[in-house]
Design an enzyme around this catalytic site. Structure first.
Site, PDB file in Angstrom:
ATOM      1  CB  CYS A 114      76.352  98.518  76.450  1.00  0.00           C
ATOM      2  SG  CYS A 114      76.858  97.744  78.005  1.00  0.00           S
ATOM      3  CG  HIS A 130      76.459  95.420  73.356  1.00  0.00           C
ATOM      4  ND1 HIS A 130      77.648  95.804  73.920  1.00  0.00           N
ATOM      5  CD2 HIS A 130      75.630  95.089  74.386  1.00  0.00           C
ATOM      6  CE1 HIS A 130      77.559  95.705  75.230  1.00  0.00           C
ATOM      7  NE2 HIS A 130      76.350  95.268  75.544  1.00  0.00           N
ATOM      8  CG  ASN A 147      79.003  93.873  78.384  1.00  0.00           C
ATOM      9  OD1 ASN A 147      79.451  94.874  77.827  1.00  0.00           O
ATOM     10  ND2 ASN A 147      77.736  93.756  78.724  1.00  0.00           N
TER      11      ASN A 147
END
Length: 328
Positions: free
Chosen positions: A116, A255, A285
């Site tokens: 990520c 994020h 996500n």
């Protein structure tokens, strides 16, 4: 410090059309819409069609970014693709994207193993290419197809992740004082988020397949503890390097791992939550693409104005994290 004269000239996003609601997941997993929303803030996510791959999402996100920047693929000097769900181990996903776009003179780079945090690392590399004069225009694309690497039988990971791609075009900044003002990167080796099989240590085979070792494994408690500690600290370090306080930052593009993590990070920073745009509630996500989805939201909706300061910050498996502080 003297800013690196780099700016975001255009942004784009691609979202697969297949919307996967929590109720749809609850049909096959021991979970519920209420449980998922309470734990994650996620209400739905997107899954890529089975006949498409990550590079297809990259191309689809790149095209509107190029249009937004007022250029074409032939004007691009470098392409950086950030993904941990590449089309295949070889050849390069960035090269596949380059050929599909017709960006014939572009250098290609792939950033893959910060998960990520790939996107923030790619933005940093792209900024350095522009600053040094090695490239006039850099196309940075972040994309992940997590639906291919999460276990359909594991609610711990399956409910969190979605598929998406985001892209930005970086060029030289000309406004006085504008550019990349500061940055911070860090890492702590951990196997609490991993895909155990498929590499040289555990090559994919009948045993690893039967043991489901080719799927993403995640320790949620460790992720929470590390993210809520390292993300705010990284933002503070980057803004301090820029000679600023967090109160002077207009936008926090964080994020999109989990709505509760974003809120906890903002609370720890002592900054109003509404300065951090949210996409995780409807996209889940999206890995490398997460920061890019909120960047696109900020730029495409006119929220980011000349003179604004913003940060882009992410943490990924490894653990690796990073923050960039820009002035528009």
């Amino acid at each position: 410090m003297t800013p690196l004269p780099v700016r975001i000239a255009g942004t784009g996003v691609h979202l697969p059309p297949d919307v996967v609601t929590n109720r749809r997941l609850a049909e096959t997993l021991d979970t519920s819409d209420e449980w998922i929303v309470h734990r994650t803030g996620i209400r739905e996510r997107r899954w890529l069609a089975p006949d498409l791959a990550t590079s297809d999402m990259c191309v689809a996100a790149a095209l509107p970014a190029l249009t937004s920047a007022g250029c074409t693929a032939r004007d691009v000097d470098a392409i950086i693709v950030a993904t941990y769900t590449y089309d295949q181990p070889l050849p390069s996903t960035a090269l596949i994207v380059k050929e599909a776009l017709g960006a014939f003179r572009a250098l290609t780079f792939d950033i893959t193993q910060a998960a990520c945090a790939n996107g923030v690392q790619a933005l940093f590399l792209g900024s350095l290419l522009v600053e040094t004069g090695a490239a006039e225009r850099v196309l940075v694309i972040a994309a992940d197809c997590a639906s291919r690497v999460t276990d359909p039988e594991d609610r711990t990971t399956r409910v969190f992740f979605g598929d998406a791609a985001g892209a930005v075009v970086l060029t030289r900044a000309t406004a006085p004082g504008a550019g990349l003002l500061g940055w911070d990167f860090g890492a702590e080796l951990s196997y609490d988020v991993e895909i155990p099989a498929g590499g040289s240590r555990r090559p994919t085979g009948a045993t690893t397949f039967a043991d489901r070792r080719h799927y993403l494994k995640m320790n949620g408690r460790t992720v929470w503890d590390t993210a809520t500690r390292c993300l705010p600290d990284s933002v503070l370090n980057a803004t301090a390097q820029a000679g600023l306080t967090v109160d002077e930052v207009s936008h926090f593009f964080l994020h999109q791992a989990n709505l509760n993590i974003v809120r906890a990070a903002m609370d720890k920073l002592g900054v109003p939550r509404d300065r951090a745009p949210i996409t995780v509630d409807r996209l889940g996500n999206t890995g490398s693409a997460g920061v890019f989805t909120v960047l696109h939201k900020g730029f495409s909706e006119g929220l980011v104005r000349p003179g604004d300061v913003f940060v882009a910050s992410a943490i990924g498996a490894g653990f690796q994290w990073g923050t960039l502080c820009f002035k528009v």
